[in-house]
Design a protein around this motif. Structure first.
Motif, PDB file in Angstrom:
ATOM      1  N   ILE A 358       0.848  -1.185   0.000  1.00 12.51           N
ATOM      2  CA  ILE A 358       0.000   0.000   0.000  1.00 12.51           C
ATOM      3  C   ILE A 358       0.890   1.244   0.000  1.00 12.51           C
ATOM      4  O   ILE A 358       1.817   1.348   0.801  1.00 12.51           O
ATOM      5  N   ARG A 359       0.592   2.169  -0.913  1.00 13.95           N
ATOM      6  CA  ARG A 359       1.309   3.440  -0.945  1.00 13.95           C
ATOM      7  C   ARG A 359       0.287   4.569  -0.899  1.00 13.95           C
ATOM      8  O   ARG A 359      -0.679   4.587  -1.664  1.00 13.95           O
ATOM      9  N   THR A 360       0.476   5.501   0.003  1.00 11.61           N
ATOM     10  CA  THR A 360      -0.432   6.650   0.114  1.00 11.61           C
ATOM     11  C   THR A 360       0.265   7.890  -0.433  1.00 11.61           C
ATOM     12  O   THR A 360       1.409   8.183  -0.069  1.00 11.61           O
ATOM     13  N   VAL A 361      -0.434   8.621  -1.296  1.00  7.49           N
ATOM     14  CA  VAL A 361       0.143   9.796  -1.946  1.00  7.49           C
ATOM     15  C   VAL A 361      -0.786  10.983  -1.745  1.00  7.49           C
ATOM     16  O   VAL A 361      -1.956  10.945  -2.143  1.00  7.49           O
ATOM     17  N   LEU A 362      -0.271  12.025  -1.106  1.00  8.73           N
ATOM     18  CA  LEU A 362      -1.013  13.274  -0.987  1.00  8.73           C
ATOM     19  C   LEU A 362      -0.781  14.078  -2.254  1.00  8.73           C
ATOM     20  O   LEU A 362       0.315  14.599  -2.489  1.00  8.73           O
ATOM     21  N   ALA A 363      -1.793  14.131  -3.091  1.00 10.88           N
ATOM     22  CA  ALA A 363      -1.663  14.851  -4.360  1.00 10.88           C
ATOM     23  C   ALA A 363      -3.043  15.299  -4.819  1.00 10.88           C
ATOM     24  O   ALA A 363      -4.052  14.677  -4.503  1.00 10.88           O
ATOM     25  N   ASP A 364      -3.054  16.379  -5.601  1.00  6.85           N
ATOM     26  CA  ASP A 364      -4.296  16.942  -6.124  1.00  6.85           C
ATOM     27  C   ASP A 364      -4.362  16.637  -7.615  1.00  6.85           C
ATOM     28  O   ASP A 364      -3.422  16.954  -8.362  1.00  6.85           O
ATOM     29  N   VAL A 365      -5.452  16.031  -8.049  1.00  5.60           N
ATOM     30  CA  VAL A 365      -5.567  15.658  -9.463  1.00  5.60           C
ATOM     31  C   VAL A 365      -5.548  16.879 -10.375  1.00  5.60           C
ATOM     32  O   VAL A 365      -5.310  16.754 -11.591  1.00  5.60           O
ATOM     33  N   ARG A 366      -5.782  18.068  -9.832  1.00  3.00           N
ATOM     34  CA  ARG A 366      -5.772  19.282 -10.650  1.00  3.00           C
ATOM     35  C   ARG A 366      -4.355  19.692 -11.044  1.00  3.00           C
ATOM     36  O   ARG A 366      -4.170  20.468 -11.982  1.00  3.00           O
ATOM     37  N   HIS A 367      -3.358  19.186 -10.320  1.00  4.86           N
ATOM     38  CA  HIS A 367      -1.965  19.569 -10.551  1.00  4.86           C
ATOM     39  C   HIS A 367      -1.285  18.495 -11.396  1.00  4.86           C
ATOM     40  O   HIS A 367      -0.908  17.436 -10.895  1.00  4.86           O
ATOM     41  N   ARG A 368      -1.121  18.776 -12.680  1.00  3.03           N
ATOM     42  CA  ARG A 368      -0.610  17.764 -13.608  1.00  3.03           C
ATOM     43  C   ARG A 368       0.804  17.319 -13.238  1.00  3.03           C
ATOM     44  O   ARG A 368       1.137  16.126 -13.312  1.00  3.03           O
ATOM     45  N   THR A 369       1.655  18.263 -12.836  1.00  3.80           N
ATOM     46  CA  THR A 369       3.045  17.912 -12.519  1.00  3.80           C
ATOM     47  C   THR A 369       3.108  16.917 -11.367  1.00  3.80           C
ATOM     48  O   THR A 369       3.845  15.929 -11.417  1.00  3.80           O
ATOM     49  N   ALA A 370       2.310  17.180 -10.322  1.00  2.00           N
ATOM     50  CA  ALA A 370       2.297  16.268  -9.171  1.00  2.00           C
ATOM     51  C   ALA A 370       1.761  14.900  -9.569  1.00  2.00           C
ATOM     52  O   ALA A 370       2.294  13.857  -9.154  1.00  2.00           O
ATOM     53  N   MET A 371       0.706  14.877 -10.385  1.00  2.00           N
ATOM     54  CA  MET A 371       0.130  13.595 -10.804  1.00  2.00           C
ATOM     55  C   MET A 371       1.075  12.843 -11.730  1.00  2.00           C
ATOM     56  O   MET A 371       1.158  11.605 -11.678  1.00  2.00           O
ATOM     57  N   GLU A 372       1.804  13.588 -12.576  1.00  4.61           N
ATOM     58  CA  GLU A 372       2.749  12.899 -13.469  1.00  4.61           C
ATOM     59  C   GLU A 372       3.856  12.218 -12.671  1.00  4.61           C
ATOM     60  O   GLU A 372       4.319  11.122 -13.031  1.00  4.61           O
ATOM     61  N   ALA A 373       4.265  12.855 -11.596  1.00  8.25           N
ATOM     62  CA  ALA A 373       5.283  12.234 -10.742  1.00  8.25           C
ATOM     63  C   ALA A 373       4.776  10.915 -10.166  1.00  8.25           C
ATOM     64  O   ALA A 373       5.538   9.948 -10.024  1.00  8.25           O
ATOM     65  N   VAL A 374       3.490  10.864  -9.827  1.00 11.34           N
ATOM     66  CA  VAL A 374       2.896   9.638  -9.295  1.00 11.34           C
ATOM     67  C   VAL A 374       2.879   8.554 -10.371  1.00 11.34           C
ATOM     68  O   VAL A 374       3.259   7.398 -10.126  1.00 11.34           O
ATOM     69  N   PHE A 375       2.440   8.902 -11.585  1.00 16.29           N
ATOM     70  CA  PHE A 375       2.401   7.924 -12.679  1.00 16.29           C
ATOM     71  C   PHE A 375       3.801   7.431 -13.028  1.00 16.29           C
ATOM     72  O   PHE A 375       4.012   6.230 -13.269  1.00 16.29           O
ATOM     73  N   GLU A 376       4.756   8.357 -13.052  1.00 22.24           N
ATOM     74  CA  GLU A 376       6.122   7.974 -13.430  1.00 22.24           C
ATOM     75  C   GLU A 376       6.752   7.056 -12.390  1.00 22.24           C
ATOM     76  O   GLU A 376       7.471   6.114 -12.719  1.00 22.24           O
ATOM     77  N   ARG A 377       6.424   7.295 -11.137  1.00 20.16           N
ATOM     78  CA  ARG A 377       7.021   6.491 -10.065  1.00 20.16           C
ATOM     79  C   ARG A 377       6.404   5.099  -9.980  1.00 20.16           C
ATOM     80  O   ARG A 377       7.117   4.103  -9.860  1.00 20.16           O
ATOM     81  N   PHE A 378       5.077   5.014 -10.060  1.00 21.42           N
ATOM     82  CA  PHE A 378       4.409   3.740  -9.780  1.00 21.42           C
ATOM     83  C   PHE A 378       3.941   2.986 -11.034  1.00 21.42           C
ATOM     84  O   PHE A 378       3.696   1.791 -10.966  1.00 21.42           O
ATOM     85  N   LYS A 379       3.785   3.697 -12.165  1.00 20.58           N
ATOM     86  CA  LYS A 379       3.361   3.067 -13.420  1.00 20.58           C
ATOM     87  C   LYS A 379       2.185   2.099 -13.220  1.00 20.58           C
ATOM     88  O   LYS A 379       2.320   0.880 -13.397  1.00 20.58           O
ATOM     89  N   PRO A 380       1.024   2.638 -12.864  1.00 17.47           N
ATOM     90  CA  PRO A 380      -0.132   1.770 -12.592  1.00 17.47           C
ATOM     91  C   PRO A 380      -0.651   1.082 -13.858  1.00 17.47           C
ATOM     92  O   PRO A 380      -0.516   1.612 -14.966  1.00 17.47           O
ATOM     93  N   SER A 381      -1.239  -0.087 -13.673  1.00 14.82           N
ATOM     94  CA  SER A 381      -1.872  -0.816 -14.773  1.00 14.82           C
ATOM     95  C   SER A 381      -3.353  -0.479 -14.884  1.00 14.82           C
ATOM     96  O   SER A 381      -3.932  -0.524 -15.969  1.00 14.82           O
ATOM     97  N   VAL A 382      -3.984  -0.197 -13.733  1.00 14.66           N
ATOM     98  CA  VAL A 382      -5.410   0.122 -13.698  1.00 14.66           C
ATOM     99  C   VAL A 382      -5.601   1.382 -12.853  1.00 14.66           C
ATOM    100  O   VAL A 382      -4.996   1.505 -11.781  1.00 14.66           O
ATOM    101  N   VAL A 383      -6.420   2.298 -13.349  1.00 12.87           N
ATOM    102  CA  VAL A 383      -6.723   3.524 -12.607  1.00 12.87           C
ATOM    103  C   VAL A 383      -8.234   3.615 -12.405  1.00 12.87           C
ATOM    104  O   VAL A 383      -9.003   3.537 -13.375  1.00 12.87           O
ATOM    105  N   TYR A 384      -8.644   3.762 -11.150  1.00 11.23           N
ATOM    106  CA  TYR A 384     -10.043   4.064 -10.822  1.00 11.23           C
ATOM    107  C   TYR A 384     -10.084   5.528 -10.401  1.00 11.23           C
ATOM    108  O   TYR A 384      -9.507   5.909  -9.377  1.00 11.23           O
TER     109      TYR A 384
END
Length: 648
Positions: A358-384
């Motif tokens: 389990i990884r918890t990330v404090l991030a706002d979906v409105r901030h593209r840079t912050a969200m891109e860092a999340v995608f780049e780090r974890f590379k999810p297969s499924v997004v809900y």
């Protein structure tokens, strides 16, 4: 002994002390049991003397009866016969006494025989041992029965509380276990008056646990009135969902409380059983069939994968997290901007999860840079994607924030899903996006359009993308943040009134687990660009929901708790829809999930309109924002008087 003597004792200073100290210490119970064994020895001696005329010396009495008391005391300790609460004695306590006294008797028989072999003399007369054994057990058992009877009949301090007078629906083993458990619970909640037997319609009178079994040859409310009951406890395991709801509706109509008991297993103790007796919840009144999931296809999508949930700390997002965990993904990424709810969710998940990372990330979906860092780090297969602003009145006052979160946030997560080759992007939408009458609904419809056209854009260009975009659309969820149910519950606890915007307002409802189960199922079955709509069952009139909740809480509508009509809020409709006027549905293999067949739109046009709105939103007033939203969503007809002139 008259009742008045016990009444005086119960209300005396001594009675108050009994009430305050609770229960006697175990060593006192042990001492009383030892004393009773001594009394049994004295009675045995007198019986044997009357039969044989044989007298013992003081030393012989001390040795013979002292041995009997000592041996019984040892086995009292071994079998812990003193550990039960005397006034709540059960069949198990009687069995423990029988085993203890029998073991002591057999031990003395063996010892007596061994003594005879060694000395050719008997230490005890076997008849004396047997008489002593029988009398000891009877006195010990009768002592417990007497104390239990006195406390239940005369010294029941719980009666000074307001106990709920209840009748148990059912007369089988399940009902018997429930009755026993409720009699033993402390503090007591119920005064049991009897049982209702659905299956035995004979006129012969029967009883169980010294309580009458009433045949169901009349309406249930008539039986409850005749027994002067306040509530019904449904413990009959043979009832169908429809039968249970019918019984509950009848009881609520005549202002009787209703409690239910889930199926009881053989190994549950009385405390566990009594804890299961709960008030009937409003969710239980939804006339819905159980959902049957295609767990195989969901497991294929999630097992061993990295799954991201945005808005994970919300009511929908957190339930998606719990259900996703059951399919054993490799890693789950919890994304939310709310610190405290996200922390609470992490503590809850860590307590029940041992295998999934389990990884918890404090991030706002409105901030593209912050969200891109999340995608780049974890590379999810499924997004809900469950992150959204959803409170209609707030969004009417703050349309720019609705656009930032519901439109820009969705666009960011969807674009990044393509860039980082996410397998599936599942968006959680709402029926308020259909023919929207509010800013919130219109913003979710814009987000739906973007997600759909994004899928078509790549396929129309002949490009192959890995991401399948799937949208799920459903109505109100009972118990979710902002749901009417928590609000009504709060208003009831405060004594009312319950506030309703219009007497004719109706809504679709489903439970949080139901909605999230269908989100997982739709996410697994989607091929891309579909909008899945859920079978929400029958629409519910909000005023009827309010009345039922008041009655479930044990009050009478308009008498104990008032209901006040306050008028429709800005942006609010009398009813919600799951499809717009131009849409049709297509069935799926799950009868509760359908696909909305809506006319495809041009990505370039939708994208340009969204970009224009986002680029200028900081300089636009609320009227201008709503006006531009209506250009993107022509079916948006505002129910807010502030914006109604913009429809012209």
């Amino acid at each position: 002994m008259s009742n008045s003597i016990f009444d005086v004792l119960k209300n005396s200073i001594l009675g108050n002390r009994f009430r305050n100290i609770g229960y006697l210490p175990r060593w006192i119970i042990f001492a009383i049991d030892v004393f009773i064994v001594g009394i049994a020895g004295l009675i045995t001696y007198l019986i044997m003397y009357s039969l044989t005329g044989l007298l013992y010396t003081a030393n012989e009495i001390l040795i013979k009866y002292g041995s009997f008391i000592l041996v019984n005391s040892v086995f009292f300790l071994v079998y812990r016969t003193y550990s039960g609460i005397i006034r709540h004695s059960t069949f198990i306590d009687g069995v423990k006494l029988l085993v203890s006294t029998t073991t002591a008797y057999l031990f003395l028989l063996v010892f007596n025989f061994a003594w005879y072999v060694a000395t050719h003399e008997q230490l005890f007369i076997n008849t004396r041992l047997f008489i002593n054994y029988v009398i000891s057990f009877l006195l010990l058992f009768l002592f417990r029965i007497l104390i239990k009877y006195i406390f239940e009949k005369y010294m029941n301090f719980d009666s000074q509380k307001k106990l709920t007078k209840a009748v148990i629906y059912g007369a089988d083993a399940n009902a018997f276990s429930v009755a026993n458990a409720l009699r033993a619970e402390n503090p007591s909640r119920f005064k049991l008056l009897g049982f209702i037997d659905k299956f035995n319609l004979s006129s012969a009178s029967k009883s169980m646990l010294n309580l009458p079994i009433v045949n169901q040859n009349k309406k249930i409310y008539v039986i409850l009135r005749s027994l002067k009951a306040d509530a019904l406890i449904i413990a009959e395991k043979g009832l169908s969902k429809e039968e249970t709801i019918a019984i509950v509706e009848e009881c609520l109509e005549f202002n009787f409380k209703v409690f239910t008991v889930p199926l009881i297993t053989d190994w549950e103790d009385q405390q566990q059983i009594s804890n299961k007796v709960k008030s009937f919840e409003i969710e239980d009144l939804l006339e819905r069939k159980p959902i049957v999931l295609d767990t195989k296809s969901i497991s294929e999508q999630l097992n061993g994968k990295t799954v991201m949930i945005t808005g994970a700390a919300g009511s929908i997002g957190s339930e998606i997290v719990r259900q996703v965990l059951s399919f054993k993904p490799h890693k789950v990424i919890l994304v939310d901007q709310a610190e405290t709810p996200l922390h609470s969710l992490r503590l809850e998940i860590n307590a029940i999860n041992q295998s999934v990372q389990i990884r918890t990330v404090l991030a706002d979906v409105r901030h593209r840079t912050a969200m891109e860092a999340v995608f780049e780090r974890f590379k999810p297969s499924v997004v809900y994607h469950a992150a959204a602003y959803k409170h209609v009145p707030l969004m009417e006052e703050n349309p720019s924030q609705s656009i930032y979160t519901n439109v820009l946030g969705t666009k960011n997560v969807a674009d990044l899903s393509v860039k980082y080759e996410v397998d599936r992007f599942v968006m959680v939408s709402t029926d308020k996006a259909v023919n929207p009458s509010s800013v919130m609904g219109a913003s979710k419809r814009i987000a739906e359009k973007y997600v759909q056209t994004l899928h078509h854009k790549y396929h129309d260009d002949g490009k192959v993308i890995k991401t399948k975009f799937i949208t799920t659309r459903f109505g109100n969820v009972l118990g979710s943040n902002g749901s009417i149910v928590p609000l009504f519950a709060k208003q009831i606890s405060e004594g009312g009134p319950l506030t309703i915007t219009h007497p004719d307002i109706i809504r679709y409802f489903m439970t949080i687990p139901e909605a999230c189960q269908l989100v997982l199922e739709a996410g697994a079955m989607g091929h891309g660009s579909e909008i899945f709509i859920f079978d929400m069952g029958k629409q519910v009139k909000i005023i009827d929901l309010a009345k039922k909740m008041i009655r479930l809480a044990g009050f009478i509508p308009y008498k104990d708790i008032d209901i006040k009509i306050i008028g429709l809020r800005p942006g609010e409709k009398l009813y919600e829809e799951l499809l717009n006027d131009a849409s049709k549905t297509m069935a799926t293999h799950n009868e509760k999930i359908m696909i909305a067949q809506e006319l495809p739109e041009n990505y370039q046009k939708v994208h340009e309109e969204i970009l224009d709105l986002l680029e200028n939103i900081s300089t636009l007033c609320n009227d201008e924002i709503v006006s531009r939203m209506k250009k993107i969503v022509p079916e948006f007809k505002s129910m807010n008087s502030v914006f109604e002139t913009l429809d012209a």
